[in-house]
Design a protein around this motif. Structure first.
Motif, short mmCIF file in Angstrom:
data_model
loop_
_atom_site.label_atom_id
_atom_site.label_comp_id
_atom_site.label_asym_id
_atom_site.label_seq_id
_atom_site.Cartn_x
_atom_site.Cartn_y
_atom_site.Cartn_z
N GLN A 1 -4.70 50.77 -9.61
CA GLN A 1 -5.91 51.54 -9.41
C GLN A 1 -6.60 51.23 -8.09
O GLN A 1 -7.47 51.97 -7.65
N ILE B 1 -13.58 54.39 -9.31
CA ILE B 1 -12.84 54.27 -10.57
C ILE B 1 -13.79 53.90 -11.71
O ILE B 1 -14.57 52.95 -11.60
N GLY B 2 -13.71 54.64 -12.80
CA GLY B 2 -14.53 54.35 -13.97
C GLY B 2 -13.89 53.31 -14.87
O GLY B 2 -12.77 52.84 -14.62
N GLU B 3 -14.58 52.98 -15.94
CA GLU B 3 -14.08 51.97 -16.87
C GLU B 3 -12.80 52.41 -17.56
O GLU B 3 -11.99 51.58 -17.98
N ASP B 4 -12.59 53.72 -17.65
CA ASP B 4 -11.37 54.23 -18.29
C ASP B 4 -10.20 54.32 -17.33
O ASP B 4 -9.11 54.79 -17.68
N GLY B 5 -10.42 53.88 -16.08
CA GLY B 5 -9.34 53.92 -15.09
C GLY B 5 -9.20 55.25 -14.40
O GLY B 5 -8.33 55.42 -13.53
N GLU B 6 -10.03 56.21 -14.74
CA GLU B 6 -9.97 57.52 -14.10
C GLU B 6 -10.99 57.60 -12.96
O GLU B 6 -11.94 56.82 -12.90
N TYR B 7 -10.75 58.56 -12.05
CA TYR B 7 -11.70 58.75 -10.96
C TYR B 7 -13.03 59.26 -11.50
O TYR B 7 -13.07 60.16 -12.36
N LEU B 8 -14.11 58.70 -11.01
CA LEU B 8 -15.45 59.15 -11.38
C LEU B 8 -15.73 60.50 -10.72
O LEU B 8 -15.16 60.82 -9.67
N PRO C 1 -8.60 59.77 -4.09
CA PRO C 1 -8.38 61.01 -4.85
C PRO C 1 -8.05 62.18 -3.92
O PRO C 1 -8.56 62.25 -2.80
#
Length: 901
Positions: free
Chosen positions: A3, A595-602, A708
């Protein structure tokens, strides 16, 4: 999937991986595309005998910068790689290996077997340097890699030779040439290096044949006297008028030679009389031609050994003979005097043996006809060929103005064999592609090919078009010729550039490239040329292993200006490595906030939805203007200026200021503002990576891979969304001419100037950066702006409050001040330091320094120390004393200032 970037910048972890990815995805490939403009550079082909050295590293870094930049601008950018067969160097290498392995020389195995060994050597070692080029990051289209002796280039060389021969521009003649006794081959004028050496002029008396007075001449090469055929004097020289038409005797030899008049003799130089030796001197050969003198007498053979003409000295080395011959002449009374002088001496560019002029039957290119259009092609003569910098055009033109016919035959086996065939029966010469079936004159079927090969530079001269398919009319030749720029060192302008120009004009009808970008040499830290003899060479592969290719490339690209030498400075290399590290850490921070806590882009704003603050407009405007300036610099081949501007945008604007300005927003509660902050962080980082990519391709591509993708970054042309294929940032007039953006820039730069002033005041007061202060800002013109920038100043400079006053307001006592563009700032002294504690500290420091000054003065007053200690140690003590005195003055002044407040 990772990440974020690795915690520590380590180029070894990704540079090779990135390069393999580029190559596997065809990122370097250039195609004939009528919808795009072509951009072409052909790599100056490195010798297959060589390894990557720092000169190659500089040369190829500059070419790669231009190629990557143009590729990103949307050109079909071709950087065509290749290597040179290097006739002399390769033959020497193979012969040495043969001698070492089997104890024999090439003549013991014959031409055919030797060439098999040479091709084996090429297959084993020839690709070494191109593999090394990949380590540097060269974005060449390796599918199109060429070799100067591959089938296509060989066909082109033969075609060129035949064409010139049919037009009478190549001929075979018995003329004086430059001969290397060590390499045992001819050399062109360009292959002779000239250096000044300490030598002598020996003055010898040639007695008159009739017993009258003789004539005295001066020579730096007495060993050639055995081949003298005349003495020349200037017409009308009163000293020798009575001797003209008579003869003198060659000292000790006794052979009569005539006294003639010729313009070559200079009455103001030496004795005004010169010996004429056509077989061993170019000027003398021309004198002999003018007077119809016999030029066949030669006293030095191809190995620089004296011939039978030298009598008892035959079989001696030329310098051994010189010593013995001069001794005998002196003993016989013919030596008049000796002058010690600096003698210009020609040496072989390969082995540095002193060149021996010899008359030999060789092949020549008649240069005058070919030189004329090459002269007219220069920008200074009204043509389109531009040198960068322009001063190098003079070297190019001077060489063409004074050009002599080019000797192109070499007495070697490795190379392009001359396509001339001799009839064994009648001697007819046939020049064509391939062995004739029979002699066109007598019908004999037995013909023998010329034994010699062509000068390496003959094939190199065709490189800009032979590599694109000439003599065939290929789509690549039509599209990519002429090349756009030739990047090369100033040391081979006459070796190569001149020859490419006249060959291109002759063959293609137009110049082979529009610009010649000249760079200098890479010297060591002391400014010396890197050489094996000095042991100061620096291996670029070792540097790449230590700090990565990006740091080396950036140091080279930003350390040079067109046409000038540069020094390889370890401090500059370290600075480039630190820059890469700074970018890495800043990018890692930026990516972390995407990167958010879920590993996805904010979520991020877009160009349409972003609600830009002043700091956002400021950085966008700065990068916009930077892109305009950097593009303009690259257009002028000013890679050093362009690279420095990218450095400043990244280090100063993005890392030191914008990230600090935006941190609070990223961690705040306003989701919409956070989306805007993330949008601007990624947009500006991407633009900066694009601007830096040509200079530091590996780190920028690695960082890019963690960002991203946005609309337009993935396309049919760039399906993987790679940075190498991304679009170059274009200047936006809408932003550049916007009053709104201009006002934001003014606000932010005013805030930054005030923040810097506060920091300087703290440093001067030796106060901790974390110590909070209150500010008084005095200004008559910016009072309305201060409230708008107050939050920047308070947050970044640790300021609790700001009071704005006019310039004529009375300043309070006990303050420290600094001026900025538009006003003055004041900081109360008691907010910076504890006055009492500071005075106590300074008093102790003053006492310490007074003690040090006294100690040094006592030591220097001791005559025993001064007399016995090494001079360097004494000087070091003196320097210490001066330093302590300066420090004492500073502390005393600070104490005095505190006492007044």
């Amino acid at each position: 999937m990772k990440q974020n970037l690795a915690k520590t910048y380590n180029p070894k972890e990704f540079e090779d991986r990135i390069y393999e990815m580029w190559e596997s995805k065809g990122a370097f490939n250039a195609e004939v595309d009528k919808d795009k403009k072509p951009f072409t550079i052909v790599m100056p082909p490195p010798n297959i005998t060589g390894q990557l050295h720092m000169g190659h590293a500089l040369d190829q870094t500059l070419q790669d910068i231009l190629t990557r930049w143009k590729r990103m601008q949307g050109y079909s950018a071709l950087w065509l790689p290749g290597s040179d067969h290097a006739s002399i160097a390769t033959e020497v290498k193979v012969a040495e290996k043969l001698k070492k392995d089997k104890g024999i020389d090439k003549h013991d195995i014959g031409r055919e077997e030797f060439l098999k060994l040479a091709w084996d050597w090429k297959r084993e070692y020839g690709g070494r340097i191109t593999k090394q080029c990949r380590k540097l990051g060269d974005s060449c289209d390796w599918r199109r890699e060429r070799f100067t002796m591959d089938e296509g280039c060989n066909k082109a060389v033969n075609e060129m030779f035949i064409s010139l021969y049919k037009k009478g521009l190549i001929y075979k003649g018995n003329r004086i040439i430059n001969w290397c006794p060590s390499c045992c081959t001819t050399l062109s004028d360009a292959e002779v290096e000239h250096e000044d050496v300490n030598g002598h002029y020996w003055y010898f008396r040639y007695p008159a044949a009739d017993g009258g007075e003789g004539i005295t001449i001066a020579t730096s090469r007495p060993e050639t006297m055995f081949a003298d055929i005349a003495i020349a004097v200037a017409e009308g020289d009163p000293r020798y008028e009575h001797l003209v038409g008579k003869t003198v005797l060659l000292p000790l030899v006794g052979r009569e030679i005539p006294v003639i008049t010729d313009e070559h003799a200079d009455p103001e130089k030496g004795t005004g009389a010169v010996k004429i030796t056509p077989a061993h001197d170019l000027n003398d050969f021309e004198v002999g031609q003018r007077h119809g003198l016999d030029a066949s007498l030669s006293c030095i053979d191809e190995h620089a050994i004296m011939t039978e003409l030298a009598g008892k000295y035959a079989g001696m080395d030329r310098y051994e003979c010189r010593k013995a011959w001069v001794k005998d002449l002196e003993e016989a009374g013919y030596l008049v005097k000796i002058d010690d002088l600096i003698i210009p001496t020609g040496t072989c560019y390969r082995c540095h043996t002193v060149v021996e002029p010899r008359i030999s039957d060789q092949w020549f290119v008649a240069m005058k006809t070919l030189a004329e259009p090459a002269i007219k092609a220069a920008a200074g003569e009204g043509g389109e060929l531009e040198y960068v910098p322009p001063r190098f055009e003079k070297i190019y033109l001077n060489w063409l103005y004074d050009i002599r016919d080019w000797c192109i035959s070499r007495q070697l086996w490795w190379g392009h064999r001359i396509p001339a065939y001799y009839c064994d029966e009648c001697g007819e010469v046939v020049v064509q592609q391939g062995m004739p079936d029979k002699c066109p004159k007598c019908g004999c079927t037995h013909l023998t090919q010329d034994e010699d090969v062509l000068d390496t530079w003959f094939s190199s001269a065709l490189w800009p078009f032979s590599t694109l398919g000439w003599p065939e009319k290929t789509p690549e030749l039509e599209y990519f010729y002429p090349n756009n720029v030739m990047v090369t060192g100033y040391d081979i302008i006459f070796f190569w550039v001149v020859r490419m120009v006249f060959s291109g004009i002759y063959t293609m009808g137009e110049i082979p490239f529009k610009h010649v970008f000249i760079h200098g040499l890479v010297r060591d830290e002391q400014g010396r040329k890197m050489s094996k003899s000095l042991g100061n060479g620096i291996d670029p592969l070792e540097i790449i292993d230590e700090v990565g290719a990006d740091a080396l490339r950036f140091m080279l690209a930003t350390g040079i200006s067109p046409g000038n030498d540069m020094r390889f400075l370890s401090s500059k290399l370290e600075s480039a490595r630190n820059f890469a590290n700074k970018l890495w850490n800043a990018s890692r921070f930026t990516i972390m906030n995407f990167i958010g806590e879920d590993g996805e882009y904010l979520p991020m704003a877009t160009a349409e939805t972003a609600k830009l603050r002043d700091e956002d407009k400021w950085i966008i405007a700065k990068i916009n203007e930077g892109a305009r300036e950097i593009t303009a610099d690259l257009d002028k081949f000013e890679t050093g200026l362009a690279g420095q501007k990218v450095y400043e945008l990244i280090w100063d604007v993005y890392c030191d200021w914008y990230i600090e300005l935006v941190k609070a927003r990223l961690w705040g509660d306003d989701e919409e503002d956070k989306m805007t902050a993330r949008y601007v962080l990624q947009k500006t980082l991407k633009d900066l990576l694009k601007l830096l990519h040509p200079f530091m391709p590996f780190i920028t591509e690695e960082i890019w891979g963690f960002l991203p993708r946005t609309e337009g970054e993935v396309s049919d042309e760039n399906p993987d969304g790679l940075l190498i294929r991304a679009s170059w940032p274009e200047y936006s007039a809408e932003i550049g001419e916007s009053a709104d953006y201009a006002e934001a820039v003014k606000k932010l730069e005013t805030a930054m100037e005030i923040i810097k002033s506060v920091r300087n005041i703290r440093a001067e007061a030796e106060a901790a950066p974390s110590r909070h202060v209150n500010l008084i800002v005095k200004t008559d013109t910016l009072s309305g702006m201060i409230p708008a920038i107050e939050s920047y100043i308070r947050n970044i400079a640790n300021v609790d409050s700001i009071k704005v006053e006019g310039m004529d307001a009375e300043a309070p006592d006990d303050v420290m001040s600094a001026v900025f563009n538009g006003g003055e700032i004041l900081v109360p002294l008691d907010e910076l330091v504890d006055k009492k504690a500071e005075i106590e500290r300074l008093e102790k420091e003053k006492a310490r320094l007074e003690s040090e000054v006294a100690r040094v003065e006592k030591k220097l007053a001791n005559q025993g120390f001064v007399a016995k200690a090494p001079a360097a140690v004494v000087e070091e003590e003196k320097a210490k004393g001066e330093k302590y005195k300066e420090m004492l003055e500073t502390v005393s002044a600070r104490l005095a200032a505190l006492a007044e407040k």
